[in-house]
Design a protein around this motif. Structure first.
Motif, mmCIF file in Angstrom:
data_model
loop_
_atom_site.group_PDB
_atom_site.id
_atom_site.type_symbol
_atom_site.label_atom_id
_atom_site.label_comp_id
_atom_site.label_asym_id
_atom_site.label_seq_id
_atom_site.Cartn_x
_atom_site.Cartn_y
_atom_site.Cartn_z
ATOM 1 N N GLU A 86 51.874 -12.658 75.683
ATOM 2 C CA GLU A 86 50.676 -13.106 76.401
ATOM 3 C C GLU A 86 49.442 -12.317 75.983
ATOM 4 N N SER A 87 49.547 -10.988 75.931
ATOM 5 C CA SER A 87 48.380 -10.180 75.565
ATOM 6 C C SER A 87 48.013 -10.380 74.100
ATOM 7 N N ALA A 88 49.013 -10.622 73.254
ATOM 8 C CA ALA A 88 48.725 -10.894 71.847
ATOM 9 C C ALA A 88 47.970 -12.205 71.690
ATOM 10 N N LYS A 89 48.410 -13.243 72.393
ATOM 11 C CA LYS A 89 47.745 -14.542 72.300
ATOM 12 C C LYS A 89 46.317 -14.486 72.824
ATOM 13 N N GLU A 90 46.077 -13.687 73.856
ATOM 14 C CA GLU A 90 44.714 -13.537 74.369
ATOM 15 C C GLU A 90 43.801 -12.943 73.311
ATOM 16 N N MET A 91 44.298 -11.932 72.607
ATOM 17 C CA MET A 91 43.475 -11.292 71.583
ATOM 18 C C MET A 91 43.311 -12.182 70.357
ATOM 19 N N LEU A 92 44.324 -12.981 70.063
ATOM 20 C CA LEU A 92 44.257 -13.860 68.897
ATOM 21 C C LEU A 92 43.259 -15.002 69.069
ATOM 22 N N GLU A 93 42.710 -15.163 70.249
ATOM 23 C CA GLU A 93 41.628 -16.132 70.429
ATOM 24 C C GLU A 93 40.402 -15.719 69.628
ATOM 25 N N TYR A 94 40.258 -14.401 69.393
ATOM 26 C CA TYR A 94 39.071 -13.896 68.704
ATOM 27 C C TYR A 94 39.414 -13.101 67.445
ATOM 28 N N ALA A 95 40.686 -12.980 67.119
ATOM 29 C CA ALA A 95 41.100 -12.201 65.955
ATOM 30 C C ALA A 95 42.103 -12.997 65.127
ATOM 31 N N ASP A 96 42.182 -12.666 63.854
ATOM 32 C CA ASP A 96 43.160 -13.309 62.973
ATOM 33 C C ASP A 96 44.541 -12.670 63.125
ATOM 34 N N PHE A 97 44.549 -11.376 63.457
ATOM 35 C CA PHE A 97 45.776 -10.622 63.670
ATOM 36 C C PHE A 97 45.551 -9.662 64.829
ATOM 37 N N VAL A 98 46.642 -9.144 65.377
ATOM 38 C CA VAL A 98 46.540 -8.046 66.345
ATOM 39 C C VAL A 98 47.454 -6.922 65.876
ATOM 40 N N SER A 99 47.031 -5.695 66.113
ATOM 41 C CA SER A 99 47.857 -4.557 65.708
ATOM 42 C C SER A 99 48.365 -3.814 66.933
ATOM 43 N N VAL A 100 49.506 -3.169 66.748
ATOM 44 C CA VAL A 100 50.182 -2.489 67.852
ATOM 45 C C VAL A 100 50.580 -1.080 67.422
ATOM 46 N N ALA A 101 50.664 -0.189 68.410
ATOM 47 C CA ALA A 101 51.057 1.192 68.145
ATOM 48 C C ALA A 101 51.951 1.718 69.256
ATOM 49 N N ARG A 102 51.386 1.871 70.458
ATOM 50 C CA ARG A 102 52.132 2.502 71.547
ATOM 51 C C ARG A 102 53.389 1.724 71.920
ATOM 52 N N CYS A 103 53.321 0.407 71.896
ATOM 53 C CA CYS A 103 54.516 -0.359 72.269
ATOM 54 C C CYS A 103 55.631 -0.160 71.251
ATOM 55 N N VAL A 104 55.255 0.136 70.000
ATOM 56 C CA VAL A 104 56.270 0.414 68.985
ATOM 57 C C VAL A 104 56.922 1.760 69.281
ATOM 58 N N LEU A 105 56.116 2.744 69.635
ATOM 59 C CA LEU A 105 56.651 4.068 69.936
ATOM 60 C C LEU A 105 57.561 4.039 71.155
ATOM 61 N N SER A 106 57.295 3.122 72.085
ATOM 62 C CA SER A 106 58.144 3.002 73.276
ATOM 63 C C SER A 106 59.264 1.981 73.088
ATOM 64 N N ASN A 107 59.391 1.476 71.850
ATOM 65 C CA ASN A 107 60.445 0.514 71.472
ATOM 66 C C ASN A 107 60.328 -0.811 72.224
ATOM 67 N N ASN A 108 59.121 -1.174 72.597
ATOM 68 C CA ASN A 108 58.869 -2.479 73.205
ATOM 69 C C ASN A 108 58.431 -3.439 72.107
ATOM 70 N N ILE A 109 59.411 -3.945 71.347
ATOM 71 C CA ILE A 109 59.073 -4.772 70.187
ATOM 72 C C ILE A 109 59.782 -6.122 70.178
ATOM 73 N N GLU A 110 60.649 -6.370 71.145
ATOM 74 C CA GLU A 110 61.389 -7.635 71.126
ATOM 75 C C GLU A 110 60.461 -8.837 71.155
ATOM 76 N N TRP A 111 59.352 -8.713 71.862
ATOM 77 C CA TRP A 111 58.414 -9.829 71.994
ATOM 78 C C TRP A 111 57.770 -10.209 70.665
ATOM 79 N N ILE A 112 57.691 -9.226 69.736
ATOM 80 C CA ILE A 112 57.013 -9.483 68.463
ATOM 81 C C ILE A 112 57.696 -10.607 67.687
#
Length: 256
Positions: A227-253
């Motif tokens: 959901e948060s990725a799609k919100e940002m993709l309204e104005y961006a071609d890509f979105v980047s992530v950092a903290r969620c990777v460090l916390s192993n929250n990546i299944e949604w990707i």
């Protein structure tokens, strides 16, 4: 613009953001077939930024510290590893003296897919050099222009991106600053930092998108779900992530 088609046509819209002292080739290899782009660095390309990073590390923050005499071979090795993750590879760089960094920039461009100039770091050891986010200040305008003009003269075959932080300057001020160097870069990687809030400043991002429609934009900050990725993709071609990777929250990707 250089080799942009392969960026625009990347099916995966999530990017691994650069994290000082963390995102090297080995880290990227943990995430095979996950990201459209992985960003290595930040790497220091001259004595001033190397010394600044050592000072940062001495007070407990992670940094990439390499011997400058071996930096070309080291970064080339990191790019080679990162490419095995089946992602395009961006390299985030810092330097204070272009002419000391020049040969290293050329070497990086031979292997990387994107060169990313760090206009984002807010560590005082870097900003005291009028680098990082301070490169975008009005009084440092000539320094930023000089860097980008000299990079352009190298006729590199890879795109040039700027890594920026929102709300360090008002959106209108940043737009004015970037407009003066519009012809020197191909993409914007913007941390949509929203002071005092636990969500990204999408209104700021929207203003950047409206004023730079021809640029590739990577949005960043507080993206941790479809959901948060799609919100940002309204104005961006890509979105980047950092903290969620460090916390192993990546299944949604993988659902994107």
């Amino acid at each position: 613009m250089k080799k942009l088609d392969k960026i625009y046509t990347i099916p995966k819209k999530i990017v691994l953001a650069p994290m000082a002292g963390i995102t090297d080739g080995d880290f990227c290899l943990k995430y095979n077939d996950t990201f459209g782009i992985v960003c290595l660095g930040a790497f220091n390309l001259d004595f001033d930024t190397d010394l600044a990073s050592k000072k940062i590390q001495n007070r407990g923050r992670k940094e990439f510290i390499y011997e400058l005499s071996e930096i070309d071979q080291k970064i080339s090795s990191e790019i080679e590893k990162a490419k095995k993750s089946n992602s395009l590879v961006s390299v985030n760089i810092r330097f204070n003296d272009f002419f000391k960094a020049k040969s290293h920039i050329v070497e990086i461009s031979k292997n990387a897919d994107i060169l990313e100039l760090n206009c984002h770091c807010r560590q005082p050891e870097i900003t005291d050099l009028n680098l990082g986010q301070n490169l975008l200040k009005f009084e440092n305008e000539s320094k930023l222009i000089n860097f980008l003009e000299n990079i352009q003269k190298l006729n590199l075959e890879i795109p040039i991106f700027l890594k920026l932080r929102a709300n360090f300057l008002k959106a209108e001020e940043l737009i004015k600053s970037l407009d003066k160097v519009r012809g020197y870069f191909d993409g914007i990687h913007i941390d949509c930092f929203n002071p005092g809030k636990n969500h990204a400043d999408l209104e700021y991002l929207k203003k950047i998108r409206e004023n730079f429609p021809e640029k590739i934009i990577i949005g960043n900050n507080s993206v941790n779900s479809v959901e948060s990725a799609k919100e940002m993709l309204e104005y961006a071609d890509f979105v980047s992530v950092a903290r969620c990777v460090l916390s192993n929250n990546i299944e949604w990707i993988n659902k994107m």
